[in-house]
Design a protein around this motif. Structure first.
Motif, PDB file in Angstrom:
ATOM      1  N   VAL A   1      44.589  17.538   1.193  1.00 18.21           N
ATOM      2  CA  VAL A   1      43.277  17.004   0.802  1.00 18.21           C
ATOM      3  C   VAL A   1      42.191  18.034   1.125  1.00 18.21           C
ATOM      4  O   VAL A   1      42.131  18.571   2.235  1.00 18.21           O
ATOM      5  CB  VAL A   1      42.986  15.676   1.560  1.00 18.21           C
ATOM      6  N   GLY A   2      41.322  18.285   0.155  1.00 19.93           N
ATOM      7  CA  GLY A   2      40.192  19.190   0.377  1.00 19.93           C
ATOM      8  C   GLY A   2      39.026  18.430   0.985  1.00 19.93           C
ATOM      9  O   GLY A   2      38.793  17.260   0.660  1.00 19.93           O
ATOM     10  N   VAL A   3      38.304  19.068   1.887  1.00 13.64           N
ATOM     11  CA  VAL A   3      37.098  18.453   2.441  1.00 13.64           C
ATOM     12  C   VAL A   3      35.927  19.374   2.121  1.00 13.64           C
ATOM     13  O   VAL A   3      35.905  20.532   2.563  1.00 13.64           O
ATOM     14  CB  VAL A   3      37.218  18.230   3.972  1.00 13.64           C
TER      15      VAL A   3
ATOM     16  N   ASP B   1      50.154  13.398   8.835  1.00 10.04           N
ATOM     17  CA  ASP B   1      50.812  13.307   7.527  1.00 10.04           C
ATOM     18  C   ASP B   1      49.985  13.884   6.377  1.00 10.04           C
ATOM     19  O   ASP B   1      50.394  13.838   5.225  1.00 10.04           O
ATOM     20  CB  ASP B   1      51.217  11.856   7.231  1.00 10.04           C
ATOM     21  N   ILE B   2      48.799  14.408   6.685  1.00  8.24           N
ATOM     22  CA  ILE B   2      47.964  15.022   5.639  1.00  8.24           C
ATOM     23  C   ILE B   2      47.556  16.413   6.117  1.00  8.24           C
ATOM     24  O   ILE B   2      47.255  16.602   7.291  1.00  8.24           O
ATOM     25  CB  ILE B   2      46.671  14.196   5.396  1.00  8.24           C
ATOM     26  N   GLU B   3      47.519  17.358   5.179  1.00  3.16           N
ATOM     27  CA  GLU B   3      46.950  18.665   5.545  1.00  3.16           C
ATOM     28  C   GLU B   3      45.536  18.731   4.966  1.00  3.16           C
ATOM     29  O   GLU B   3      45.346  18.611   3.752  1.00  3.16           O
ATOM     30  CB  GLU B   3      47.801  19.796   4.965  1.00  3.16           C
ATOM     31  N   PHE B   4      44.554  18.885   5.832  1.00  2.00           N
ATOM     32  CA  PHE B   4      43.162  18.982   5.376  1.00  2.00           C
ATOM     33  C   PHE B   4      42.750  20.448   5.271  1.00  2.00           C
ATOM     34  O   PHE B   4      43.020  21.240   6.174  1.00  2.00           O
ATOM     35  CB  PHE B   4      42.224  18.287   6.367  1.00  2.00           C
ATOM     36  N   VAL B   5      42.079  20.775   4.180  1.00  2.00           N
ATOM     37  CA  VAL B   5      41.544  22.135   4.036  1.00  2.00           C
ATOM     38  C   VAL B   5      40.041  22.006   3.785  1.00  2.00           C
ATOM     39  O   VAL B   5      39.620  21.359   2.819  1.00  2.00           O
ATOM     40  CB  VAL B   5      42.199  22.892   2.859  1.00  2.00           C
ATOM     41  N   CYS B   6      39.230  22.574   4.681  1.00  2.00           N
ATOM     42  CA  CYS B   6      37.772  22.443   4.556  1.00  2.00           C
ATOM     43  C   CYS B   6      37.168  23.598   3.761  1.00  2.00           C
ATOM     44  O   CYS B   6      37.557  24.763   3.939  1.00  2.00           O
ATOM     45  CB  CYS B   6      37.130  22.392   5.944  1.00  2.00           C
ATOM     46  N   TYR B   7      36.215  23.247   2.913  1.00  2.00           N
ATOM     47  CA  TYR B   7      35.481  24.225   2.106  1.00  2.00           C
ATOM     48  C   TYR B   7      33.995  24.012   2.352  1.00  2.00           C
ATOM     49  O   TYR B   7      33.546  22.882   2.458  1.00  2.00           O
ATOM     50  CB  TYR B   7      35.762  24.007   0.608  1.00  2.00           C
ATOM     51  N   GLN B   8      33.251  25.097   2.362  1.00  2.00           N
ATOM     52  CA  GLN B   8      31.800  24.965   2.510  1.00  2.00           C
ATOM     53  C   GLN B   8      31.135  24.799   1.163  1.00  2.00           C
ATOM     54  O   GLN B   8      31.525  25.456   0.199  1.00  2.00           O
ATOM     55  CB  GLN B   8      31.245  26.252   3.104  1.00  2.00           C
TER      56      GLN B   8
END
Ligand code: FEC
Length: 311
Positions: A6-8, A78-85
């Motif tokens: 999931v992208g943040v 159970d989720i991989e979070f990837v943060c974007y600015q």
């Protein structure tokens, strides 16, 4: 089995990277209208007074985004979070962040703004821009609108007020006026049924209740230089009034509308308010900014995860 990814989209105001970018930045804030030479000069002087060769908001946003990604992935297995600015007025812009997620193959995302209170003129415009770009590129995105009463946020802010009260002498402590502040907005939001003012009052009251404060109020800061009326009175006027009419001599400022050290805290409070306080003989202190406080990171992590789980 590979984890759900999931992208943040972590959205923040944005700041220039160097003094020669201030004009383009200011022009963007003014929706494409370049500032006059006088306005530009005035803003450059404010940055010169605080930056000393670097722009604090950029470094702080970078750190907050990294710390949030770390917190999210520590809390969720159970989720991989990837943060974007995604920045409102500087690169990488909100649209760039969305585009990068799609380029990286993400199909679902959550947007969150590094500002706890919702206004159609602040968080609402961040979300709208992200939503438009996401629709254009086929990314599914949902948004956190506000988190102004999250218990961990309130805990972080309350302990800052408590710690800052210790900076006053024993004789002063009982007479400290705590003023919670936030960025002013054009007064026309009052006609738009906008939740901004109510949410700010709710945060202020919740902190005061936690600490049993009775001597507190709210104040507006950092109003823009435009012809239209802004919410007020401005904090500088408030300092003058409470000194003159109520003989207040000790003031603790807690900028609840901001989560980072930047121009509006380091200049508007630390330089401008302090000058006014010194002139009036007021002992003024301010709470430290949240920056990467673990409680703030946990707040963001909780609200992002809750948004994802919401049906
Ligand atoms: O450190 C930095 O480089 C950036 C500090 C910064 C933050 C910030 C946050 C908010 N603003 C909000 C509303 C407005 C509205 C206008 C406006 C104008 C400016 C200008 C500068 C500036 N803001 Fe800002 N704001 C920061 C900096 N802001 C510089 C332009 C010069 C001036 O007016 O002082 C008026 C735009 C217009 O002309 O139409 C409205 C709100 C926030 C808090 C929520 C958030 O972070 O998004 C609301 C940080």
């Amino acid at each position: 089995m590979s984890k759900r990814k999931v992208g943040v989209l972590v959205m923040s105001y944005g700041t220039p990277e160097s003094m020669d970018q201030i004009e383009a930045y200011y022009t963007h804030i003014r929706r494409g209208h370049p500032p006059t030479a006088e306005q530009l000069n005035e803003l450059k002087q404010r940055y010169e007074a605080i930056v000393g060769g670097f722009f604090p908001l950029r470094k702080n946003t970078d750190r907050q985004v990294a710390a949030l990604q770390e917190t999210l992935n520590r809390n969720q297995t159970d989720i991989e979070f990837v943060c974007y600015q995604g920045l409102k007025h500087a690169s990488p812009f909100i649209e760039d962040g969305v585009e990068q997620m799609v380029k990286d193959g993400l199909t679902e995302a959550v947007g969150v703004v590094l500002a706890p209170h919702y206004s159609t003129m602040s968080v609402g415009t961040y979300n709208k821009r992200a939503q438009q770009k996401a629709e254009e590129l086929g990314l599914s995105i949902r948004f956190v609108n506000s988190y102004h009463l999250h218990p961990k946020l309130l805990e972080a802010l309350s302990s800052r007020v408590e710690n800052t009260l210790q900076k006053f002498g024993d004789a002063e402590k009982d007479e400290v006026r705590v003023i919670f502040t936030a960025h002013s907005l054009p007064a026309k939001i009052l006609e738009l049924n906008d939740p901004y003012v109510d949410q700010l009052m709710e945060t202020s009251r919740a902190i005061a209740d936690r600490l049993g404060l009775t001597n507190w109020q709210f104040g507006w800061q950092s109003a823009g230089q435009t012809a239209m009326p802004w919410l007020g009175p401005d904090i500088l006027e408030t300092l003058e009034t409470i000194h003159k009419e109520e003989n207040v001599k000790n003031v603790l400022l807690c900028p609840i509308g901001f989560v980072s050290d930047h121009l509006e805290v380091l200049y508007d409070i630390d330089i401008e308010c302090r000058q006014t306080a010194d002139k009036l003989g007021i002992h003024l202190e301010r709470t430290e900014s949240l920056n990467t406080d673990p409680l703030y990171m946990e707040t963001l992590s909780d609200v992002v995860t809750a948004e994802l789980e919401r049906n």
